[in-house]
Design a protein around this motif. Structure first.
Motif, PDB file in Angstrom:
ATOM      1  N   SER A 121       0.836  -1.217   0.000  1.00 35.66           N
ATOM      2  CA  SER A 121       0.000   0.000   0.000  1.00 35.66           C
ATOM      3  C   SER A 121       0.860   1.252   0.000  1.00 35.66           C
ATOM      4  CB  SER A 121      -0.935   0.017   1.207  1.00 35.66           C
ATOM      5  OG  SER A 121      -1.898  -0.991   1.103  1.00 35.66           O
ATOM      6  N   ALA A 122       1.907   1.256   0.811  1.00 35.68           N
ATOM      7  CA  ALA A 122       2.817   2.414   0.860  1.00 35.68           C
ATOM      8  C   ALA A 122       3.529   2.587  -0.473  1.00 35.68           C
ATOM      9  CB  ALA A 122       3.822   2.252   1.990  1.00 35.68           C
ATOM     10  N   LEU A 123       4.001   1.495  -1.050  1.00 36.91           N
ATOM     11  CA  LEU A 123       4.693   1.574  -2.342  1.00 36.91           C
ATOM     12  C   LEU A 123       3.774   2.135  -3.416  1.00 36.91           C
ATOM     13  CD1 LEU A 123       6.639  -1.820  -2.266  1.00 36.91           C
ATOM     14  CD2 LEU A 123       7.605   0.485  -1.988  1.00 36.91           C
ATOM     15  N   GLN A 124       2.551   1.656  -3.467  1.00 36.70           N
ATOM     16  CA  GLN A 124       1.592   2.145  -4.457  1.00 36.70           C
ATOM     17  C   GLN A 124       1.305   3.628  -4.272  1.00 36.70           C
ATOM     18  OE1 GLN A 124      -1.458  -0.847  -3.701  1.00 36.70           O
ATOM     19  NE2 GLN A 124      -1.005  -1.827  -5.672  1.00 36.70           N
ATOM     20  N   LYS A 125       1.231   4.065  -3.040  1.00 37.17           N
ATOM     21  CA  LYS A 125       0.990   5.472  -2.735  1.00 37.17           C
ATOM     22  C   LYS A 125       2.078   6.361  -3.354  1.00 37.17           C
ATOM     23  CE  LYS A 125       0.683   8.445   1.353  1.00 37.17           C
ATOM     24  NZ  LYS A 125       0.669   8.447   2.822  1.00 37.17           N
ATOM     25  N   PHE A 126       3.298   5.847  -3.442  1.00 30.24           N
ATOM     26  CA  PHE A 126       4.414   6.602  -4.001  1.00 30.24           C
ATOM     27  C   PHE A 126       4.622   6.365  -5.496  1.00 30.24           C
ATOM     28  CE2 PHE A 126       5.173   7.369   0.353  1.00 30.24           C
ATOM     29  CZ  PHE A 126       5.846   8.580   0.387  1.00 30.24           C
ATOM     30  N   GLY A 127       3.766   5.542  -6.105  1.00 34.41           N
ATOM     31  CA  GLY A 127       3.854   5.335  -7.542  1.00 34.41           C
ATOM     32  C   GLY A 127       4.607   4.098  -7.978  1.00 34.41           C
ATOM     33  N   PHE A 128       4.982   3.227  -7.038  1.00 34.57           N
ATOM     34  CA  PHE A 128       5.615   1.964  -7.414  1.00 34.57           C
ATOM     35  C   PHE A 128       4.579   1.058  -8.076  1.00 34.57           C
ATOM     36  CE2 PHE A 128       8.719   3.325  -4.331  1.00 34.57           C
ATOM     37  CZ  PHE A 128       9.894   2.661  -4.645  1.00 34.57           C
ATOM     38  N   ALA A 129       5.039   0.250  -9.022  1.00 30.04           N
ATOM     39  CA  ALA A 129       4.181  -0.735  -9.683  1.00 30.04           C
ATOM     40  C   ALA A 129       4.886  -2.085  -9.669  1.00 30.04           C
ATOM     41  CB  ALA A 129       3.901  -0.314 -11.121  1.00 30.04           C
ATOM     42  N   LEU A 130       4.105  -3.139  -9.543  1.00 29.35           N
ATOM     43  CA  LEU A 130       4.661  -4.486  -9.559  1.00 29.35           C
ATOM     44  C   LEU A 130       5.200  -4.780 -10.952  1.00 29.35           C
ATOM     45  CD1 LEU A 130       5.151  -7.197  -8.109  1.00 29.35           C
ATOM     46  CD2 LEU A 130       2.837  -7.863  -8.810  1.00 29.35           C
ATOM     47  N   SER A 131       6.434  -5.241 -11.024  1.00 25.31           N
ATOM     48  CA  SER A 131       7.059  -5.548 -12.304  1.00 25.31           C
ATOM     49  C   SER A 131       6.818  -7.004 -12.682  1.00 25.31           C
ATOM     50  CB  SER A 131       8.567  -5.291 -12.220  1.00 25.31           C
ATOM     51  OG  SER A 131       9.189  -5.663 -13.426  1.00 25.31           O
ATOM     52  N   ASP A 132       6.569  -7.238 -13.963  1.00 28.85           N
ATOM     53  CA  ASP A 132       6.487  -8.605 -14.477  1.00 28.85           C
ATOM     54  C   ASP A 132       7.882  -9.190 -14.681  1.00 28.85           C
ATOM     55  OD1 ASP A 132       3.699  -8.572 -14.597  1.00 28.85           O
ATOM     56  OD2 ASP A 132       3.697  -7.737 -16.618  1.00 28.85           O
ATOM     57  N   GLU A 133       8.882  -8.330 -14.709  1.00 26.04           N
ATOM     58  CA  GLU A 133      10.265  -8.760 -14.938  1.00 26.04           C
ATOM     59  C   GLU A 133      10.806  -9.491 -13.708  1.00 26.04           C
ATOM     60  OE1 GLU A 133      11.919  -8.405 -17.766  1.00 26.04           O
ATOM     61  OE2 GLU A 133      10.397  -7.187 -18.776  1.00 26.04           O
ATOM     62  N   LYS A 134      11.734 -10.381 -13.960  1.00 25.08           N
ATOM     63  CA  LYS A 134      12.370 -11.137 -12.881  1.00 25.08           C
ATOM     64  C   LYS A 134      13.807 -10.669 -12.713  1.00 25.08           C
ATOM     65  CE  LYS A 134       8.698 -13.678 -12.460  1.00 25.08           C
ATOM     66  NZ  LYS A 134       7.688 -13.213 -11.555  1.00 25.08           N
ATOM     67  N   LEU A 135      14.252 -10.645 -11.463  1.00 29.80           N
ATOM     68  CA  LEU A 135      15.631 -10.328 -11.153  1.00 29.80           C
ATOM     69  C   LEU A 135      16.415 -11.638 -11.211  1.00 29.80           C
ATOM     70  CD1 LEU A 135      16.871  -7.860  -8.553  1.00 29.80           C
ATOM     71  CD2 LEU A 135      17.835 -10.157  -8.504  1.00 29.80           C
TER      72      LEU A 135
END
Length: 188
Positions: A157-171
């Motif tokens: 929730s905090a990440l989304q509030k700051f504009g983070f998005a879940l990446s489909d890419e893998k590390l």
């Protein structure tokens, strides 16, 4: 400013974020022995270390290792201190500019380890507001990525509030090619 020569300090009315010290050992043992917090720590590509420490000796060894890694310019680990309780260290933040052969190259890889009682949207948002923009310039990165597993709902929730998005890419792990997911990214 070269973060590997002079680590910066960040602060607001609630938090002081400063370079880690061996003297943080007792406070950080409360963080890294916290069984509720440990599953949320990002131990991807860390050679099997799960960051769950139960003795002061093991915690001290970890801090000394982090200090050696810093001296070799691999990453910076900051102590997160709560000013409301006498600058007690309640977690750590690690960051470095990752160079790799995958999507997460030229990326500020951010690890945020907090005691479980601080793992909530309000506290995480307060911390992100202090570090996010400065980290882009300090680490000369095009994006910042951090891991948040699905169970970390407050963190997400905090990440989304700051504009983070879940990446489909893998590390892709640099040691053995292990594939890691659950990374949230924000671009500058």
């Amino acid at each position: 400013m070269d973060v590997y020569e002079t680590p910066p300090i960040f602060e607001n009315e609630h938090y002081l974020i400063r370079f880690i010290q061996v003297e943080d050992c007792a406070d950080l043992l409360r963080v890294y022995s916290d069984e509720k917090a440990a599953p949320l720590f990002n131990c991807d590509n860390c050679g099997g270390d799960d960051f769950h420490y139960t003795t002061e000796d093991r915690m001290r060894q970890a801090i000394e290792f982090w200090l050696r890694e810093y001296s070799q310019r691999y990453y910076v680990r900051f102590a997160v201190c709560d000013k409301r309780i006498h600058n007690t260290a309640i977690g750590t933040i690690e960051i470095f500019n990752r160079k790799a052969d995958d999507f997460f190259t030229d990326c500020g890889l951010l690890r945020l380890d907090l005691r479980s009682d601080y793992e909530n949207e309000t506290e995480i948002s307060c911390l992100l507001s202090l570090i996010l923009m400065p980290f882009f310039s300090l680490f000369s990165c095009r994006m910042i990525a951090t891991k948040a597993i699905p169970a970390a709902t407050e963190r997400i929730s905090a990440l989304q509030k700051f504009g983070f998005a879940l990446s489909d890419e893998k590390l892709i792990g640099g040691h053995d090619g292990t594939v890691y997911g659950d990374y949230w990214i924000i671009k500058q």
